[in-house]
Structures are given as C-alpha cells and as structure tokens.
Design an enzyme around this catalytic site. Sequence first.
Site, PDB file in Angstrom:
ATOM      1  N   ARG A 116       0.841  -1.203   0.000  1.00 13.53           N
ATOM      2  CA  ARG A 116       0.000   0.000   0.000  1.00 13.53           C
ATOM      3  C   ARG A 116       0.876   1.253   0.000  1.00 13.53           C
ATOM      4  O   ARG A 116       0.529   2.275  -0.568  1.00 13.53           O
ATOM      5  CB  ARG A 116      -0.985   0.012   1.191  1.00 13.53           C
ATOM      6  CG  ARG A 116      -1.862   1.270   1.237  1.00 13.53           C
ATOM      7  CD  ARG A 116      -3.198   1.065   1.952  1.00 13.53           C
ATOM      8  NE  ARG A 116      -3.040   0.373   3.220  1.00 13.53           N
ATOM      9  CZ  ARG A 116      -2.619   0.948   4.359  1.00 13.53           C
ATOM     10  NH1 ARG A 116      -2.340   2.247   4.400  1.00 13.53           N
ATOM     11  NH2 ARG A 116      -2.476   0.243   5.460  1.00 13.53           N
ATOM     12  N   ASP A 121      -8.485  17.233 -15.717  1.00 17.56           N
ATOM     13  CA  ASP A 121      -8.735  15.857 -16.114  1.00 17.56           C
ATOM     14  C   ASP A 121      -8.435  15.790 -17.613  1.00 17.56           C
ATOM     15  O   ASP A 121      -9.206  16.263 -18.442  1.00 17.56           O
ATOM     16  CB  ASP A 121     -10.194  15.475 -15.821  1.00 17.56           C
ATOM     17  CG  ASP A 121     -10.534  14.048 -16.243  1.00 17.56           C
ATOM     18  OD1 ASP A 121      -9.797  13.473 -17.056  1.00 17.56           O
ATOM     19  OD2 ASP A 121     -11.551  13.516 -15.759  1.00 17.56           O
ATOM     20  N   LYS A 150      -8.456   4.428 -20.058  1.00 15.74           N
ATOM     21  CA  LYS A 150      -8.768   4.817 -21.434  1.00 15.74           C
ATOM     22  C   LYS A 150      -7.521   4.705 -22.307  1.00 15.74           C
ATOM     23  O   LYS A 150      -6.994   3.620 -22.453  1.00 15.74           O
ATOM     24  CB  LYS A 150      -9.379   6.222 -21.435  1.00 15.74           C
ATOM     25  CG  LYS A 150     -10.433   6.449 -20.317  1.00 15.74           C
ATOM     26  CD  LYS A 150     -11.674   5.599 -20.477  1.00 15.74           C
ATOM     27  CE  LYS A 150     -12.545   5.543 -19.230  1.00 15.74           C
ATOM     28  NZ  LYS A 150     -12.953   6.849 -18.690  1.00 15.74           N
ATOM     29  N   TYR A 200     -17.281  15.009 -16.474  1.00 15.68           N
ATOM     30  CA  TYR A 200     -17.501  13.567 -16.410  1.00 15.68           C
ATOM     31  C   TYR A 200     -18.556  13.243 -15.324  1.00 15.68           C
ATOM     32  O   TYR A 200     -18.515  13.820 -14.231  1.00 15.68           O
ATOM     33  CB  TYR A 200     -16.174  12.875 -16.090  1.00 15.68           C
ATOM     34  CG  TYR A 200     -16.279  11.378 -16.002  1.00 15.68           C
ATOM     35  CD1 TYR A 200     -16.473  10.613 -17.145  1.00 15.68           C
ATOM     36  CD2 TYR A 200     -16.219  10.727 -14.774  1.00 15.68           C
ATOM     37  CE1 TYR A 200     -16.586   9.237 -17.069  1.00 15.68           C
ATOM     38  CE2 TYR A 200     -16.329   9.348 -14.700  1.00 15.68           C
ATOM     39  CZ  TYR A 200     -16.515   8.613 -15.842  1.00 15.68           C
ATOM     40  OH  TYR A 200     -16.626   7.247 -15.766  1.00 15.68           O
TER      41      TYR A 200
HETATM   42  C1  LIG Z   1     -13.521   7.321 -17.523  1.00 15.04           C
HETATM   43  C2  LIG Z   1     -13.273   8.692 -17.062  1.00 15.04           C
HETATM   44  C3  LIG Z   1     -13.075   8.976 -15.708  1.00 15.04           C
HETATM   45  C4  LIG Z   1     -13.160   7.909 -14.627  1.00 15.04           C
HETATM   46  O1  LIG Z   1     -12.151   6.963 -14.766  1.00 15.04           O
HETATM   47  P1  LIG Z   1     -12.279   5.460 -14.174  1.00 15.04           P
HETATM   48  O2  LIG Z   1     -10.954   4.877 -14.517  1.00 15.04           O
HETATM   49  O3  LIG Z   1     -13.441   4.813 -14.850  1.00 15.04           O
HETATM   50  O4  LIG Z   1     -12.511   5.594 -12.708  1.00 15.04           O
HETATM   51  C5  LIG Z   1     -12.825  10.279 -15.353  1.00 15.04           C
HETATM   52  N1  LIG Z   1     -12.784  11.266 -16.269  1.00 15.04           N
HETATM   53  C6  LIG Z   1     -12.976  11.037 -17.579  1.00 15.04           C
HETATM   54  C7  LIG Z   1     -12.932  12.163 -18.541  1.00 15.04           C
HETATM   55  C8  LIG Z   1     -13.245   9.743 -18.023  1.00 15.04           C
HETATM   56  O5  LIG Z   1     -13.461   9.515 -19.322  1.00 15.04           O
END
Ligand SMILES: *Cc1c(COP(=O)(O)O)cnc(C)c1O
Length: 368
Positions: free
Chosen positions: A34, A158, A183, A86
């Site tokens: 951790r 983000d 992603k 998001y």
């Molecule tokens: C998918 C996504 C998230 C969340 O990510 P996870 O890995 O599913 O927790 C946050 N911001 C954007 C723009 C996303 O496309």
Amino acid sequence: MTDKYTGSSSIPLYQSSTFSQANIEESYDHIYSRFSNPTRDALSEAICAIENAKFAEIFSSGMAAISAVLLNFSQGDHIVACKNIYGGSFQLMTEFLPRYGISVTFVDATNPMNYQQAIMENTKAFYIETPSNPTLQVTDLKSVIGIAQQHNIITICDNTFMTPLLSDVISLGIDFSINSATKFINGHSDVILGTVATNNPEYARWLHKSAVAIGSIAAPFDSWLTMRGLKSMAMRVERASENAQKLAEYLNEHPKVQHVFYPGLASHPNHIIHMQQSKNGGMVVSFDLGSYENVKRFLDAVRIPLVAVSLGGIESIISYPKMMSHACIPEEGRLLQGVTDGLLRFSLGCEDIDDLLADVGSALSQIQ
Ligand SMILES: *Cc1c(COP(=O)(O)O)cnc(C)c1O
C-alpha cells in the site's frame, strides 16, 4: 525502461503485499505494497516521462485519482469546476464534497472569464476538463491558468480525452494532471486505473499521503498491464486521432447527422484555441442523430465498434451518454450539459478507416 534489479526487458510483476526486512532496524526499498510496490513505482516513473512531470501517483481508478485530489481540500474551501464534466466527477462534487463542507460552483468553461467571475474569498481550486465529455467543449487552458495564478488558485485538469501525448498540460502550468488510464494510456479495455502527475513537491507529498491513507492504490498486476499498454500508446494515439479526424469530416457532410462535435473540425467554435494547446483534435467524436429512435436504429446496425461504456480502447467504442456515462445525472442537469436524446460518443480505435466509414455509412442508411 528496464528492471533495475535484473535487467529484465519487461518490468517484473511484483505480486507481493509485504517485503522482508534486512533486519529489525532496516528495510529494503519496499515495506508494504500500500505504501509502495516496485511494479507500481515503475509505472509511476513511466507516467512522469509522458507527462513531463517530476511526480506521479498511481490509483486504482480514474475516480480514485480524482477523489484523492479533491479530498485534500478542507471544510470551508470552494472549487470552481466546468459544468460539462464527467458524470462520476459531477456526482462526487454534488453528492459527496458538500457533506464535507467543500462547495463547488459549476461554470460554462468555454469562456475563461466565467472562472474569474466565480472566484470567492475561499476559492482554492479550478477544475478543468478539456475537451469536455461528451460534447467536446474546449477550455482555453492558458487563460484559465493565468487567472488561477493571479489569485493563488490550484489548477486541476482531467486530461483523459487528450492524454499527455496530445496536450502537455503540465508544461502549460496545470498543477495536477489527472488521467483515467483505463482509457487511452492502457488502451486495451482490460484495466481500470488512474494517474495524477504534478511538478510541485509539496502537492506530491500530500497526494502520496492521501493515496496511502485512503488506500486507493493500483494493484501490481493492473500497473504491469498498463505499462505494457503504454509501450504502444504513441502509435495507437496517432492512428486513432487520424481515424477520428476522418470520421468527423465524413459525419459532418452526412445528411442524416444533425451535428458533429469535434475540436479538430474548423467549424468547431473553439477550434483555434484547441489547436494551440493540443497536437490534434483527439480520438473522440460526438454526433447528434436527433432522436432516441435514430440512435437505436444506428446502434442495432453498426457492426465493427463495440457498443459499450468507456472509451480509449484499441477497438472503437460507441457510447450512448444519456443512458450510460451520464445516466446518474438527473434529466435537467443532463440536458443543461448538452447530453440530448440523439447524442452518441464515438471513441476511435485503430481499425482500418475505410472499413469503419463503410460500416458507419451503412448503419446511417438505416435511419429514416
Ligand atoms: C472514464 C473517465 C473517468 C473515470 O475513470 P475510471 O478509470 O473509470 O474511474 C474520469 N474522467 C474522464 C474524462 C473519463 O473519461
């Protein structure tokens, strides 16, 4: 990057929760997974390299990464965030943060002055997503960062849609660059993982502390898979963004398509600003087919792309935001964000573009 202990061309998977100590007073490099794990640390180093950042923390998901950043604010703090955000982040900011006394004002981020106007005495952070999900609205990063720096406000971006390869937000001056590595960074639709990069040593310390305290760290195997995905990221991103530009141009000319949202198109309202802060229009194209009936016909007919939530895979993925990513947002808020009944989001993969265009064309012909 090779393993510093063995020279292995692939960083080994250290599937271990704990590490024996040299003696009661001294440990080796790692104590407990951790706190740190050699496989996860190697991924952190790789993320620093693509982010042009000094520090990176690796989390069990994009949402864990976003939560870790936001939970470091305190009771009485105020955050200004883009309203096209998001779905998970919106839920966190509206249903959780207020319970801890952290307030959020949502603004139309296409005009940087809206960030300026929303500043209050207790404003601690600007939260940005550009281009936004799913309507691909663009925020002028330089202007918003400039306003933040004048007021000693922390900037959080983000950057999942552009990735650090297409938009180097750390070099532009963003304090925290967040990516859902689920992603494009991993890119194979087989891992959930999140990253946060920063150049500020103090922020890096509190980020690491919160990762350890909250415990939302990524597993060694997921870190290992993400490193494997990262090796082909530059090629995937190049191919997928070329595919996206071609699909956007095709849809833009198509009579059955009401509107195309893609910052790589000259007709996009913030095309010029987007191209100043990014290498190209990115891998995601959204478009409006006008109604649920049309969406249903199209999705029943399309054969190559996966119809699913998520994006950023090596395969193309089409989502229906109304019933998928934005389902947790009440209708009024959803429509305010431009998520209409006819809106589809198309994450381009690395398929042959002629195959994709033929498939999309034949699915569109099913619409009356
Ligand atoms: C998918 C996504 C998230 C969340 O990510 P996870 O890995 O599913 O927790 C946050 N911001 C954007 C723009 C996303 O496309």
